[in-house]
Design a protein around this motif. Structure first.
Motif, PDB file in Angstrom:
ATOM      1  N   MET A   1       0.851  -1.196   0.000  1.00 46.32           N
ATOM      2  CA  MET A   1       0.000   0.000   0.000  1.00 46.32           C
ATOM      3  C   MET A   1       0.891   1.252   0.000  1.00 46.32           C
ATOM      4  O   MET A   1       1.843   1.337   0.777  1.00 46.32           O
ATOM      5  N   PRO A   2       0.631   2.206  -0.892  1.00 39.60           N
ATOM      6  CA  PRO A   2       1.468   3.407  -0.931  1.00 39.60           C
ATOM      7  C   PRO A   2       1.324   4.212   0.357  1.00 39.60           C
ATOM      8  O   PRO A   2       0.288   4.145   1.032  1.00 39.60           O
ATOM      9  N   PRO A   3       2.375   4.973   0.730  1.00 42.28           N
ATOM     10  CA  PRO A   3       2.281   5.785   1.946  1.00 42.28           C
ATOM     11  C   PRO A   3       1.221   6.869   1.789  1.00 42.28           C
ATOM     12  O   PRO A   3       0.894   7.279   0.666  1.00 42.28           O
ATOM     13  N   PRO A   4       0.657   7.366   2.903  1.00 39.41           N
ATOM     14  CA  PRO A   4      -0.347   8.435   2.821  1.00 39.41           C
ATOM     15  C   PRO A   4       0.216   9.672   2.131  1.00 39.41           C
ATOM     16  O   PRO A   4       1.405   9.978   2.234  1.00 39.41           O
ATOM     17  N   ASP A   5      -0.644  10.355   1.432  1.00 38.94           N
ATOM     18  CA  ASP A   5      -0.258  11.554   0.684  1.00 38.94           C
ATOM     19  C   ASP A   5      -0.376  12.775   1.584  1.00 38.94           C
ATOM     20  O   ASP A   5      -1.476  13.105   2.041  1.00 38.94           O
ATOM     21  N   PRO A   6       0.735  13.499   1.868  1.00 38.88           N
ATOM     22  CA  PRO A   6       0.640  14.695   2.712  1.00 38.88           C
ATOM     23  C   PRO A   6      -0.310  15.749   2.156  1.00 38.88           C
ATOM     24  O   PRO A   6      -0.894  16.523   2.925  1.00 38.88           O
ATOM     25  N   LEU A   7      -0.484  15.802   0.821  1.00 38.41           N
ATOM     26  CA  LEU A   7      -1.355  16.814   0.232  1.00 38.41           C
ATOM     27  C   LEU A   7      -2.834  16.488   0.410  1.00 38.41           C
ATOM     28  O   LEU A   7      -3.695  17.307   0.065  1.00 38.41           O
ATOM     29  N   PHE A   8      -3.136  15.299   0.956  1.00 37.66           N
ATOM     30  CA  PHE A   8      -4.532  14.947   1.166  1.00 37.66           C
ATOM     31  C   PHE A   8      -5.224  15.936   2.098  1.00 37.66           C
ATOM     32  O   PHE A   8      -6.437  16.130   2.012  1.00 37.66           O
ATOM     33  N   LEU A   9      -4.479  16.574   2.999  1.00 36.05           N
ATOM     34  CA  LEU A   9      -5.078  17.553   3.916  1.00 36.05           C
ATOM     35  C   LEU A   9      -5.866  18.609   3.152  1.00 36.05           C
ATOM     36  O   LEU A   9      -6.944  19.023   3.588  1.00 36.05           O
ATOM     37  N   LEU A  10      -5.349  19.066   2.014  1.00 38.93           N
ATOM     38  CA  LEU A  10      -6.066  20.068   1.233  1.00 38.93           C
ATOM     39  C   LEU A  10      -7.418  19.532   0.770  1.00 38.93           C
ATOM     40  O   LEU A  10      -8.422  20.247   0.792  1.00 38.93           O
ATOM     41  N   ARG A  11      -7.439  18.272   0.365  1.00 40.14           N
ATOM     42  CA  ARG A  11      -8.702  17.681  -0.069  1.00 40.14           C
ATOM     43  C   ARG A  11      -9.677  17.561   1.098  1.00 40.14           C
ATOM     44  O   ARG A  11     -10.879  17.811   0.958  1.00 40.14           O
ATOM     45  N   ALA A  12      -9.173  17.158   2.260  1.00 41.65           N
ATOM     46  CA  ALA A  12     -10.041  17.010   3.430  1.00 41.65           C
ATOM     47  C   ALA A  12     -10.641  18.342   3.854  1.00 41.65           C
ATOM     48  O   ALA A  12     -11.793  18.403   4.293  1.00 41.65           O
ATOM     49  N   LEU A  13      -9.886  19.410   3.737  1.00 46.99           N
ATOM     50  CA  LEU A  13     -10.401  20.727   4.104  1.00 46.99           C
ATOM     51  C   LEU A  13     -11.513  21.176   3.167  1.00 46.99           C
ATOM     52  O   LEU A  13     -12.440  21.882   3.573  1.00 46.99           O
ATOM     53  N   LYS A  14     -11.438  20.752   1.905  1.00 54.55           N
ATOM     54  CA  LYS A  14     -12.474  21.105   0.934  1.00 54.55           C
ATOM     55  C   LYS A  14     -13.675  20.168   1.016  1.00 54.55           C
ATOM     56  O   LYS A  14     -14.808  20.576   0.742  1.00 54.55           O
ATOM     57  N   ASP A  15     -13.420  18.916   1.386  1.00 54.53           N
ATOM     58  CA  ASP A  15     -14.472  17.894   1.364  1.00 54.53           C
ATOM     59  C   ASP A  15     -14.287  16.977   2.571  1.00 54.53           C
ATOM     60  O   ASP A  15     -13.583  15.959   2.489  1.00 54.53           O
ATOM     61  N   PRO A  16     -14.895  17.303   3.715  1.00 52.60           N
ATOM     62  CA  PRO A  16     -14.718  16.455   4.911  1.00 52.60           C
ATOM     63  C   PRO A  16     -15.109  15.006   4.687  1.00 52.60           C
ATOM     64  O   PRO A  16     -14.574  14.109   5.335  1.00 52.60           O
ATOM     65  N   ALA A  17     -16.039  14.743   3.760  1.00 48.81           N
ATOM     66  CA  ALA A  17     -16.439  13.367   3.506  1.00 48.81           C
ATOM     67  C   ALA A  17     -15.253  12.518   3.014  1.00 48.81           C
ATOM     68  O   ALA A  17     -15.213  11.307   3.243  1.00 48.81           O
ATOM     69  N   ALA A  18     -14.290  13.170   2.352  1.00 45.25           N
ATOM     70  CA  ALA A  18     -13.118  12.418   1.894  1.00 45.25           C
ATOM     71  C   ALA A  18     -12.335  11.869   3.081  1.00 45.25           C
ATOM     72  O   ALA A  18     -11.767  10.772   3.010  1.00 45.25           O
ATOM     73  N   ALA A  19     -12.304  12.633   4.186  1.00 47.63           N
ATOM     74  CA  ALA A  19     -11.578  12.173   5.375  1.00 47.63           C
ATOM     75  C   ALA A  19     -12.218  10.924   5.961  1.00 47.63           C
ATOM     76  O   ALA A  19     -11.532  10.071   6.540  1.00 47.63           O
ATOM     77  N   ALA A  20     -13.537  10.811   5.827  1.00 47.21           N
ATOM     78  CA  ALA A  20     -14.232   9.648   6.378  1.00 47.21           C
ATOM     79  C   ALA A  20     -13.856   8.353   5.654  1.00 47.21           C
ATOM     80  O   ALA A  20     -14.091   7.262   6.174  1.00 47.21           O
ATOM     81  N   ARG A  21     -13.255   8.487   4.483  1.00 45.35           N
ATOM     82  CA  ARG A  21     -12.882   7.287   3.713  1.00 45.35           C
ATOM     83  C   ARG A  21     -11.423   6.883   3.914  1.00 45.35           C
ATOM     84  O   ARG A  21     -10.949   5.917   3.322  1.00 45.35           O
ATOM     85  N   LEU A  22     -10.710   7.615   4.765  1.00 45.38           N
ATOM     86  CA  LEU A  22      -9.301   7.310   4.997  1.00 45.38           C
ATOM     87  C   LEU A  22      -9.130   6.058   5.847  1.00 45.38           C
ATOM     88  O   LEU A  22      -9.945   5.769   6.726  1.00 45.38           O
ATOM     89  N   ASP A  23      -8.019   5.353   5.654  1.00 50.20           N
ATOM     90  CA  ASP A  23      -7.664   4.257   6.547  1.00 50.20           C
ATOM     91  C   ASP A  23      -6.878   4.816   7.738  1.00 50.20           C
ATOM     92  O   ASP A  23      -6.623   6.021   7.831  1.00 50.20           O
ATOM     93  N   LEU A  24      -6.466   3.938   8.642  1.00 47.76           N
ATOM     94  CA  LEU A  24      -5.790   4.390   9.864  1.00 47.76           C
ATOM     95  C   LEU A  24      -4.454   5.072   9.566  1.00 47.76           C
ATOM     96  O   LEU A  24      -4.092   6.055  10.222  1.00 47.76           O
ATOM     97  N   ALA A  25      -3.708   4.549   8.608  1.00 43.62           N
ATOM     98  CA  ALA A  25      -2.429   5.173   8.270  1.00 43.62           C
ATOM     99  C   ALA A  25      -2.640   6.592   7.764  1.00 43.62           C
ATOM    100  O   ALA A  25      -1.883   7.513   8.099  1.00 43.62           O
ATOM    101  N   GLY A  26      -3.662   6.775   6.948  1.00 47.23           N
ATOM    102  CA  GLY A  26      -3.969   8.113   6.464  1.00 47.23           C
ATOM    103  C   GLY A  26      -4.380   9.036   7.587  1.00 47.23           C
ATOM    104  O   GLY A  26      -3.983  10.208   7.626  1.00 47.23           O
ATOM    105  N   TRP A  27      -5.188   8.527   8.523  1.00 48.84           N
ATOM    106  CA  TRP A  27      -5.614   9.356   9.652  1.00 48.84           C
ATOM    107  C   TRP A  27      -4.450   9.701  10.579  1.00 48.84           C
ATOM    108  O   TRP A  27      -4.413  10.787  11.160  1.00 48.84           O
ATOM    109  N   ASP A  28      -3.513   8.782  10.726  1.00 48.44           N
ATOM    110  CA  ASP A  28      -2.340   9.078  11.556  1.00 48.44           C
ATOM    111  C   ASP A  28      -1.613  10.316  11.047  1.00 48.44           C
ATOM    112  O   ASP A  28      -1.263  11.225  11.815  1.00 48.44           O
ATOM    113  N   LEU A  29      -1.397  10.369   9.733  1.00 47.76           N
ATOM    114  CA  LEU A  29      -0.742  11.537   9.142  1.00 47.76           C
ATOM    115  C   LEU A  29      -1.653  12.758   9.215  1.00 47.76           C
ATOM    116  O   LEU A  29      -1.210  13.860   9.585  1.00 47.76           O
TER     117      LEU A  29
END
Length: 361
Positions: A1-29
């Motif tokens: 599995m690829p490492p979490p993308d640091p730029l995902f934060l920008l997507r989460a700020l625009k669309d909180p629903a995207a954060a709900a689809r993250l796995d634990l590794a993504g949430w850790d970052l």
């Protein structure tokens, strides 16, 4: 599995629903990034209001609940401090205008929900600074800057009094007489800001909607970019809230011209759209810098506003923030005065122990 993308934060700020689809590794970052940028309470509140908490991994839900608790505590604290300042200034008959975070909270703006606010900023007429300062001192606030040079620096050159802190609550109030140092290249008319302010309940006021946006843009693009992504989110949220009124955009550009703030407005439009897809018009072309300056700013902004993994900071981002920090100083003070100030501060750090209570700007 690829490492979490640091730029995902920008997507989460625009669309909180995207954060709900993250796995634990993504949430850790993501949680580490949110805490570093002080956006943890904001996203937590958004997730709760969108009814997405139950869709999160079980291990993440306590962190979101904690973010919501912090958000509620922040709002209570700000409202109480504003109440104490208003009580201290009961005998003052001039305008008292709340700025930035305190203004967002007391005016009930949506972006106040979950916004981290470290102090209370107010704007008063320059000729009446002494009255306001004496009233606050009489009600228990004390100067934070107790060094003679810093007292002189604020009172002679800055746009505010030295910060004052209440010793019991550790709350800081900054008393402004304008929104940029008087030595700065841009010269917004403080009297115009006061004339345009909108009354709240009681005697307090807030800047009019256009001026709220312009002050936020000025704070971000003409000062030291201490927390650039959080400040950019403020601008995007203000645009989303006020932009629903069609006349807002015309009022905003007209106020920017009147207040000599067209360049910060240009950057606000350009970068809120680029990084957060904010619903803003095209950046006003007449306010654009030259091509070389704009290319330089685009490069620095790309580093400063792009999230990074706090455990693996990018050297390029640190360099960009330093260059933007130096740019801010150059905008705030003419070269000889700036050189004198930086030499004085450097000498003090090398050869003198600065007071323990001093909070460095």
């Amino acid at each position: 599995m690829p490492p979490p993308d640091p730029l995902f934060l920008l997507r989460a700020l625009k669309d909180p629903a995207a954060a709900a689809r993250l796995d634990l590794a993504g949430w850790d970052l993501l949680l580490r990034q949110l805490r570093r940028t002080r956006l943890h309470p904001r996203l937590s509140v958004q997730l709760r209001e969108a009814g997405l908490v139950d869709a999160l991994p079980e291990q993440v839900r306590p962190h979101v609940a904690a973010g919501c608790v912090v958000a509620a505590s922040q709002e209570r604290t700000v409202r109480w401090e504003v109440d104490r300042i208003a009580r201290a200034l009961e005998g003052f008959d001039g305008d008292v205008v709340l700025l930035k975070g305190a203004a967002y909270v007391v005016a009930g703006l949506p972006l106040a929900r979950g916004r981290f606010t470290s102090d209370v900023d107010i704007l008063v007429e320059k000729g009446r600074l002494g009255e306001v300062e004496r009233a606050l001192l009489a009600h228990g606030w004390e100067p934070v800057k107790i060094d003679d040079y810093d007292q002189m620096y604020y009172r002679r050159w800055m746009h505010e009094l030295p910060p004052m802190r209440h010793p019991e609550r550790e709350a800081v109030v900054d008393v402004h007489h304008t929104i940029l140092p008087e030595t700065a290249r841009l010269k917004p008319d403080a009297a115009e800001l006061l004339r345009g302010a909108v009354p709240l309940a009681g005697r307090l006021k807030v800047l009019c909607p256009a001026d709220l946006f312009l002050h936020s843009a000025t704070h971000l693009f003409c000062e030291e970019m201490a927390n650039p992504l959080r400040d950019l989110v403020d601008l995007a949220d203000l645009a989303a809230h006020y932009g629903r009124t069609p006349s807002f955009w015309g009022d905003l550009e007209e106020r920017a011209r009147r207040l000599d703030l067209t360049r910060p407005l240009f950057y606000a439009f350009r970068y809120t759209r680029r990084f957060l897809d904010a619903p803003v018009p095209d950046a006003p072309g007449g306010a654009a810098p030259g091509p070389k300056t704009l290319a330089w700013m685009d490069r620095l902004a790309g580093e400063a506003f792009s999230p990074e993994d706090p455990c693996r900071p990018r050297a390029s981002a640190a360099r960009a923030r330093f260059l933007l920090y130096m740019r801010a100083h150059a905008l705030r003070m003419p070269p000889l005065l700036l050189a004198r100030h930086l030499l004085t501060k450097s000498f003090k750090r090398l050869f003198h122990r600065e007071p323990a209570r001093e909070a460095e700007r």
